[in-house]
Scaffold this active site. Sequence first.
Site, short mmCIF file in Angstrom:
data_model
loop_
_atom_site.label_atom_id
_atom_site.label_comp_id
_atom_site.label_asym_id
_atom_site.label_seq_id
_atom_site.Cartn_x
_atom_site.Cartn_y
_atom_site.Cartn_z
N GLU A 114 22.34 0.18 -2.83
CA GLU A 114 23.47 1.10 -2.79
C GLU A 114 24.79 0.33 -2.78
OE1 GLU A 114 26.01 3.44 0.47
OE2 GLU A 114 23.90 3.08 0.93
N ASP B 21 27.41 0.66 -5.86
CA ASP B 21 28.76 1.16 -5.63
C ASP B 21 29.78 0.30 -6.37
OD1 ASP B 21 30.83 2.73 -4.01
OD2 ASP B 21 31.25 0.69 -3.36
N ASP C 281 24.03 8.16 -2.03
CA ASP C 281 23.61 6.78 -1.77
C ASP C 281 22.46 6.38 -2.69
OD1 ASP C 281 25.49 6.67 0.23
OD2 ASP C 281 24.06 6.75 1.89
N GLU D 132 23.70 5.66 -6.25
CA GLU D 132 24.30 4.33 -6.33
C GLU D 132 23.22 3.25 -6.28
OE1 GLU D 132 28.76 4.98 -4.48
OE2 GLU D 132 27.13 4.46 -3.11
#
Length: 241
Positions: free
Chosen positions: A48, A52, A121, A124
């Site tokens: 994650e 991101d 989450d 990502e």
Amino acid sequence: MKSKNIKSFQSKINYRYKDETLLVRALTHSSYANEHKMKKFENNERLEFLGDAVLELVSSDVLFHTYPEKLEGTLSKTRASLVCEPALAYCARKMGLGDFLYLGKGEDMTGGRERDSILSDALEAVIGSIYLDGGLDPARNFIMCFVLNDMENSRLFHDCKTILQENIQSWSKETPVYELVGVSGPEHNRTFIMQIRLGDRILGKGSGRTKQAAGQNAAYESLLALRSKGIFKGKDEDICI
């Protein structure tokens, strides 16, 4: 169960992993890892973190080249609205990501597959796993197909409550009222139904695992309805940059 999940998901996203363990990890929530006494790094949190950063890079690049005359402040605001938690969760729901997640029993029973934080989450984390497996190009392709494929409606969804309020104020003296009109499901996994009323007129309805999510969905549906009827009077900046 895992083998079926992995094959189905790869077919859905049209990407074949060279290392399928990366995808398994991207779909593994910490609650599942804890329940099965897995090592801390075997859940999707590290992926994650990476995803991101990849998402921010790709979305920045797309906005920078798509809107060459927009200033930094406008670009930053738009990027934030496109990759915020509610917007990513909206994208994750559209692709059915929640069905493929590995959750602990408790998290699953309490509606984790629909929770914004878990869905965003995981999305990502999937981006991070694709980046590690195949590099930036396939990660970018995934982002363009499942995150930035509908920037106008994603932005509209994120800002829908504010945009709805401002637009109604431009043509009506009445204030929209959010009303809870239904609740279903067991106490640990409720679904709420909200409607938005303007005087004696129902603008739209929406459902969600929380009242806030149901209200946001109702506002989004209301905006789409107003726009389809030609009543939406927002500026271009309200729905896209």
